[in-house]
Design a protein around this motif. Sequence first.
Motif, mmCIF file in Angstrom:
data_model
loop_
_atom_site.group_PDB
_atom_site.id
_atom_site.type_symbol
_atom_site.label_atom_id
_atom_site.label_comp_id
_atom_site.label_asym_id
_atom_site.label_seq_id
_atom_site.Cartn_x
_atom_site.Cartn_y
_atom_site.Cartn_z
ATOM 1 N N ILE A 169 6.735 -2.652 -2.802
ATOM 2 C CA ILE A 169 7.337 -2.771 -4.129
ATOM 3 C C ILE A 169 8.796 -2.324 -4.114
ATOM 4 C CG2 ILE A 169 7.277 -1.848 -6.483
ATOM 5 C CD1 ILE A 169 4.206 -1.819 -6.246
ATOM 6 N N HIS A 170 9.110 -1.292 -3.334
ATOM 7 C CA HIS A 170 10.461 -0.734 -3.317
ATOM 8 C C HIS A 170 11.281 -1.195 -2.103
ATOM 9 C CE1 HIS A 170 9.770 1.790 -6.792
ATOM 10 N NE2 HIS A 170 8.593 2.122 -6.282
ATOM 11 N N SER A 171 10.755 -2.174 -1.364
ATOM 12 C CA SER A 171 11.452 -2.609 -0.140
ATOM 13 C C SER A 171 12.811 -3.227 -0.438
ATOM 14 C CB SER A 171 10.585 -3.580 0.653
ATOM 15 O OG SER A 171 10.237 -4.722 -0.118
ATOM 16 N N ALA A 172 12.909 -4.010 -1.516
ATOM 17 C CA ALA A 172 14.209 -4.592 -1.857
ATOM 18 C C ALA A 172 15.190 -3.507 -2.278
ATOM 19 C CB ALA A 172 14.056 -5.627 -2.964
ATOM 20 N N ASP A 173 14.712 -2.492 -3.005
ATOM 21 C CA ASP A 173 15.576 -1.360 -3.348
ATOM 22 C C ASP A 173 16.133 -0.721 -2.078
ATOM 23 O OD1 ASP A 173 14.882 -1.718 -6.039
ATOM 24 O OD2 ASP A 173 13.230 -0.282 -5.917
ATOM 25 N N GLU A 174 15.285 -0.608 -1.067
ATOM 26 C CA GLU A 174 15.714 0.021 0.190
ATOM 27 C C GLU A 174 16.768 -0.822 0.900
ATOM 28 O OE1 GLU A 174 13.689 2.286 4.002
ATOM 29 O OE2 GLU A 174 12.551 1.893 2.186
ATOM 30 N N VAL A 175 16.551 -2.134 0.938
ATOM 31 C CA VAL A 175 17.519 -3.017 1.608
ATOM 32 C C VAL A 175 18.869 -2.976 0.906
ATOM 33 C CG1 VAL A 175 18.084 -5.411 2.158
ATOM 34 C CG2 VAL A 175 15.758 -4.562 2.556
ATOM 35 N N PHE A 176 18.866 -3.208 -0.387
ATOM 36 C CA PHE A 176 20.140 -3.287 -1.099
ATOM 37 C C PHE A 176 20.799 -1.915 -1.238
ATOM 38 C CE2 PHE A 176 17.972 -7.220 -2.419
ATOM 39 C CZ PHE A 176 18.955 -8.137 -2.036
ATOM 40 N N ILE A 197 5.498 6.908 22.706
ATOM 41 C CA ILE A 197 5.617 5.449 22.634
ATOM 42 C C ILE A 197 5.276 4.994 21.216
ATOM 43 C CG2 ILE A 197 4.695 3.222 23.406
ATOM 44 C CD1 ILE A 197 6.284 4.420 25.569
ATOM 45 N N LEU A 198 6.161 4.214 20.606
ATOM 46 C CA LEU A 198 5.916 3.614 19.301
ATOM 47 C C LEU A 198 6.174 2.117 19.375
ATOM 48 C CD1 LEU A 198 7.726 6.146 16.910
ATOM 49 C CD2 LEU A 198 5.254 5.721 16.991
ATOM 50 N N ALA A 199 5.486 1.367 18.542
ATOM 51 C CA ALA A 199 5.720 -0.079 18.446
ATOM 52 C C ALA A 199 5.433 -0.511 17.016
ATOM 53 C CB ALA A 199 4.832 -0.854 19.421
ATOM 54 N N ALA A 200 6.289 -1.370 16.503
ATOM 55 C CA ALA A 200 6.093 -1.905 15.150
ATOM 56 C C ALA A 200 6.375 -3.393 15.158
ATOM 57 C CB ALA A 200 7.006 -1.192 14.147
ATOM 58 N N LEU A 201 5.518 -4.165 14.505
ATOM 59 C CA LEU A 201 5.669 -5.620 14.498
ATOM 60 C C LEU A 201 4.728 -6.233 13.475
ATOM 61 C CD1 LEU A 201 3.923 -6.970 17.770
ATOM 62 C CD2 LEU A 201 3.280 -4.890 16.544
ATOM 63 N N GLY A 202 4.938 -7.538 13.189
ATOM 64 C CA GLY A 202 4.021 -8.281 12.340
ATOM 65 C C GLY A 202 4.401 -8.284 10.876
ATOM 66 N N TYR A 203 5.547 -8.895 10.551
ATOM 67 C CA TYR A 203 6.039 -8.839 9.177
ATOM 68 C C TYR A 203 5.609 -10.035 8.331
ATOM 69 C CZ TYR A 203 8.739 -5.196 11.371
ATOM 70 O OH TYR A 203 9.098 -4.073 12.080
ATOM 71 N N ASN A 204 4.981 -11.038 8.939
ATOM 72 C CA ASN A 204 4.318 -12.114 8.183
ATOM 73 C C ASN A 204 5.228 -12.780 7.155
ATOM 74 O OD1 ASN A 204 1.226 -11.911 8.988
ATOM 75 N ND2 ASN A 204 1.981 -9.820 8.767
ATOM 76 N N GLY A 205 6.483 -13.037 7.536
ATOM 77 C CA GLY A 205 7.396 -13.727 6.647
ATOM 78 C C GLY A 205 8.131 -12.833 5.663
ATOM 79 N N ARG A 206 7.962 -11.526 5.766
ATOM 80 C CA ARG A 206 8.684 -10.571 4.911
ATOM 81 C C ARG A 206 9.631 -9.731 5.772
ATOM 82 N NH1 ARG A 206 6.230 -13.494 1.900
ATOM 83 N NH2 ARG A 206 4.982 -12.905 0.066
ATOM 84 N N GLY A 207 10.222 -10.345 6.780
ATOM 85 C CA GLY A 207 10.916 -9.598 7.823
ATOM 86 C C GLY A 207 12.131 -8.825 7.376
ATOM 87 N N ILE A 208 12.974 -9.410 6.527
ATOM 88 C CA ILE A 208 14.183 -8.694 6.124
ATOM 89 C C ILE A 208 13.804 -7.391 5.422
ATOM 90 C CG2 ILE A 208 16.264 -8.744 4.708
ATOM 91 C CD1 ILE A 208 16.492 -10.632 7.019
ATOM 92 N N ALA A 209 12.914 -7.490 4.452
ATOM 93 C CA ALA A 209 12.539 -6.309 3.680
ATOM 94 C C ALA A 209 11.747 -5.311 4.512
ATOM 95 C CB ALA A 209 11.729 -6.731 2.451
ATOM 96 N N MET A 210 10.688 -5.776 5.167
ATOM 97 C CA MET A 210 9.776 -4.838 5.793
ATOM 98 C C MET A 210 10.263 -4.341 7.153
ATOM 99 S SD MET A 210 8.000 -4.484 3.278
ATOM 100 C CE MET A 210 7.089 -3.129 4.009
ATOM 101 N N ALA A 211 11.084 -5.103 7.845
ATOM 102 C CA ALA A 211 11.689 -4.577 9.072
ATOM 103 C C ALA A 211 12.645 -3.441 8.738
ATOM 104 C CB ALA A 211 12.420 -5.684 9.821
ATOM 105 N N THR A 212 13.349 -3.571 7.620
ATOM 106 C CA THR A 212 14.240 -2.503 7.172
ATOM 107 C C THR A 212 13.442 -1.244 6.843
ATOM 108 O OG1 THR A 212 15.806 -4.126 6.290
ATOM 109 C CG2 THR A 212 15.989 -1.878 5.469
ATOM 110 N N VAL A 213 12.339 -1.412 6.125
ATOM 111 C CA VAL A 213 11.475 -0.277 5.800
ATOM 112 C C VAL A 213 10.900 0.331 7.073
ATOM 113 C CG1 VAL A 213 9.295 0.386 4.701
ATOM 114 C CG2 VAL A 213 10.898 -1.116 3.501
ATOM 115 N N MET A 214 10.396 -0.518 7.969
ATOM 116 C CA MET A 214 9.728 -0.016 9.163
ATOM 117 C C MET A 214 10.693 0.739 10.073
ATOM 118 S SD MET A 214 6.714 0.266 10.479
ATOM 119 C CE MET A 214 5.597 -1.067 10.019
ATOM 120 N N GLY A 215 11.953 0.330 10.114
ATOM 121 C CA GLY A 215 12.922 1.072 10.905
ATOM 122 C C GLY A 215 13.049 2.507 10.434
ATOM 123 N N ARG A 216 13.048 2.708 9.112
ATOM 124 C CA ARG A 216 13.074 4.079 8.587
ATOM 125 C C ARG A 216 11.806 4.837 8.972
ATOM 126 N NH1 ARG A 216 10.314 5.702 4.477
ATOM 127 N NH2 ARG A 216 10.221 3.668 3.416
#
Length: 430
Positions: free
Chosen positions: A104-111, A359-378
């Motif tokens: 819900i707040h992923s766009a807030d995080e990106v912008f 070791i960490l790994a994150a993947l699988g954004y299912n077409g929401r990559g801009i928003a959720m990759a930004t969140v996942m990086g944090r």
Amino acid sequence: MSHASNPVKSLWSHTAVEPPVTDTLEGATSTDVTIIGAGITGLRTALELASQGVSVTVLDAQQPGWGASGRSGGQVNPMAPTDPQSIIKKLGPAAGARVINSYIHSADEVFGLIERHGLNCDSVRKGWLRGAHCTAAIHNLEKDVVRWTEQGMNIRLIDGDELQTLSGTSAYRAATLVPAGGCLHPLSYTRELVRVAREHGARVCFPHQVKSVNRQNSQWQVTTDKGTVTSDWVVFCTNAYTDSTLKGLRKTIIPLISVQAATRPLSPEEYAEYLPGGHTLSDTRRVIYYGRKDNRNRLLLGSHGSDEYCAAPDRQRLLDAFKSVFPKLKEQDIEYFWGGRLAFTPDHLPHLHEPDQGILAALGYNGRGIAMATVMGRVLAERVAGKRAEDLDYPTTSYSKVPFHWARDVGVHTAAQYLGFRDWLDIQRG
């Protein structure tokens, strides 16, 4: 991590900010954290850690943004591709609530990130329309409004003149409107993340093809074609371009193909006709149509495809999309075609793994990559910095192998045709 050497020429590659200065790695070196993958996930992780004084080295076989981070549609869509109840059932009430809130707040995080660091990436936040492609889909959108409103999202159903006015098309009878959504120039966004990560002290190195990652006493040694990096943590941020470097990770996702087309430069009158309010657009098709303006003078449409280089069948699918959604635009009006990979997971959620200490790994954004990759990086940076795994916005989970992963190449090439046929049946039924 080997990638195809032939570049995919997208609209973004012709209009992005200049490639940032990057670093080189020779011989043996050490760092606190090694990040594999210079896309949005890896670069956001690097930025957050470097800003805390952690030494970070990012490695990629290609220029930052070469993969999905620089080729996507650039939409910032703050809603999961599955419903809240399914998320809670999958993850439990506490973890599910955190994941829902992160969407819900992923766009807030990106912008917010763009504003905080002054990222030059053509960002626009005018809202996201999701159109119903058939009558049954309208009922599903009505359910989405109820379910997501209960979770605190600002979302409503629109139709009639309001939808026609906002979208510039009569292709949809109803749509949801999420005002928090928006879009940006994905390659510029990625390159700007490189710039600010380096300004905070991170090293971003390419081309460095990772050959292996091995335990060395209490640390990890990453071996590349040019040298070695020893660190306490290794973070895999490779998404749909994941290979077999980290055993088992590649088999947890299916890399699907997304293809896009962009028009010639439109006249001011034409440009104002389509999505006149600057909204982004997607729909409920299984073989989704999604579109936006480039915030300059072109209109873009995308869909699922079968080839990163957008071969003839994929180009025809995109032409059919224009015919369906914006029929005034003809084949001769289309100037760019390109494609890229997105990582699909069976539960439609991103996955965060910690298969070994450090070791960490994150993947699988299912077409929401801009928003959720930004969140996942944090989230990854928080874990490295010492936050408990059970307190993260995303829970760490064990690998879940995708069934029949060995047949994925066949599936990628046939899925779009099969699902497109089912979309056609939906429309014929009403």
